[in-house]
Design a protein around this motif. Sequence first.
Motif, PDB file in Angstrom:
ATOM      1  N   PRO A  99       0.842  -1.209   0.000  1.00 52.76           N
ATOM      2  CA  PRO A  99       0.000   0.000   0.000  1.00 52.76           C
ATOM      3  C   PRO A  99       0.875   1.256   0.000  1.00 52.76           C
ATOM      4  CG  PRO A  99       0.005  -1.018   2.161  1.00 52.76           C
ATOM      5  CD  PRO A  99       0.761  -1.935   1.244  1.00 52.76           C
ATOM      6  N   GLY A 100       0.337   2.310  -0.524  1.00 51.09           N
ATOM      7  CA  GLY A 100       1.068   3.580  -0.545  1.00 51.09           C
ATOM      8  C   GLY A 100       1.141   4.169   0.856  1.00 51.09           C
ATOM      9  N   ALA A 101       1.994   5.179   0.998  1.00 48.52           N
ATOM     10  CA  ALA A 101       2.198   5.803   2.299  1.00 48.52           C
ATOM     11  C   ALA A 101       0.930   6.486   2.797  1.00 48.52           C
ATOM     12  CB  ALA A 101       3.353   6.797   2.234  1.00 48.52           C
ATOM     13  N   GLU A 102       0.116   7.018   1.876  1.00 51.73           N
ATOM     14  CA  GLU A 102      -1.121   7.696   2.286  1.00 51.73           C
ATOM     15  C   GLU A 102      -2.156   6.712   2.829  1.00 51.73           C
ATOM     16  OE1 GLU A 102      -1.518   6.468  -1.891  1.00 51.73           O
ATOM     17  OE2 GLU A 102       0.007   7.635  -0.920  1.00 51.73           O
ATOM     18  N   ARG A 103      -2.000   5.420   2.536  1.00 50.20           N
ATOM     19  CA  ARG A 103      -2.967   4.407   3.015  1.00 50.20           C
ATOM     20  C   ARG A 103      -2.513   3.742   4.311  1.00 50.20           C
ATOM     21  NH1 ARG A 103      -5.744   0.910  -1.336  1.00 50.20           N
ATOM     22  NH2 ARG A 103      -7.056   0.743   0.490  1.00 50.20           N
ATOM     23  N   VAL A 104      -1.304   4.056   4.780  1.00 49.46           N
ATOM     24  CA  VAL A 104      -0.777   3.444   6.014  1.00 49.46           C
ATOM     25  C   VAL A 104      -0.965   4.430   7.143  1.00 49.46           C
ATOM     26  CG1 VAL A 104       1.280   2.570   7.150  1.00 49.46           C
ATOM     27  CG2 VAL A 104       0.887   2.100   4.728  1.00 49.46           C
ATOM     28  N   ARG A 105      -1.526   3.955   8.246  1.00 51.64           N
ATOM     29  CA  ARG A 105      -1.743   4.799   9.412  1.00 51.64           C
ATOM     30  C   ARG A 105      -1.234   4.075  10.631  1.00 51.64           C
ATOM     31  NH1 ARG A 105      -7.698   6.680  10.678  1.00 51.64           N
ATOM     32  NH2 ARG A 105      -7.749   4.845  12.000  1.00 51.64           N
ATOM     33  N   ILE A 106      -0.413   4.714  11.437  1.00 53.03           N
ATOM     34  CA  ILE A 106       0.138   4.111  12.655  1.00 53.03           C
ATOM     35  C   ILE A 106      -0.528   4.786  13.831  1.00 53.03           C
ATOM     36  CG2 ILE A 106       2.202   3.730  14.018  1.00 53.03           C
ATOM     37  CD1 ILE A 106       3.787   3.808  11.400  1.00 53.03           C
ATOM     38  N   GLU A 107      -1.068   4.006  14.724  1.00 49.40           N
ATOM     39  CA  GLU A 107      -1.730   4.560  15.895  1.00 49.40           C
ATOM     40  C   GLU A 107      -1.035   4.059  17.141  1.00 49.40           C
ATOM     41  OE1 GLU A 107      -5.856   4.641  16.126  1.00 49.40           O
ATOM     42  OE2 GLU A 107      -6.148   4.885  13.987  1.00 49.40           O
ATOM     43  N   THR A 108      -1.065   4.886  18.160  1.00 54.01           N
ATOM     44  CA  THR A 108      -0.475   4.517  19.455  1.00 54.01           C
ATOM     45  C   THR A 108      -1.566   4.506  20.493  1.00 54.01           C
ATOM     46  OG1 THR A 108       0.066   6.810  19.961  1.00 54.01           O
ATOM     47  CG2 THR A 108       1.753   5.504  18.820  1.00 54.01           C
ATOM     48  N   LEU A 109      -1.301   3.840  21.603  1.00 59.66           N
ATOM     49  CA  LEU A 109      -2.246   3.839  22.709  1.00 59.66           C
ATOM     50  C   LEU A 109      -2.188   5.185  23.411  1.00 59.66           C
ATOM     51  CD1 LEU A 109      -1.683   0.258  24.134  1.00 59.66           C
ATOM     52  CD2 LEU A 109      -3.584   1.061  22.769  1.00 59.66           C
TER      53      LEU A 109
END
Length: 113
Positions: A99-109
């Motif tokens: 997936p492209g960078a715009e479709r990757v999302r990193i979430e933290t607690l």
Amino acid sequence: MRRAAAWGRSSRRRVLRAREGLRMTRLDLLLAFILVACALAVVQAQHRARTYFVEFEQLKKEARVLDEQWGQLQLEQSTWANPARIDSVARSRLGLVAPGAERVRIETLGGLP
């Protein structure tokens, strides 16, 4: 009378000797039977030991073959599980793309960095 008494004693001695001889013959027969039984037991034990040895050698040969197959399977498994190969097969056969960078999302607690 002396002769009769002497004859009686000698006949008793003969009877006693005959009985002792009969006892010895019985004892000899018993010992011979025990000897034959022990000899047969030794022969049977040797035969069983040889049979077990042959079976043991066959099992060792089979174990060597199985160890060789196990090594081949481990090599094959490591080849199939190689991440580069998996990526290559996914791209070529399945048409998958990263997936492209715009479709990757990193979430933290919440409170954790």
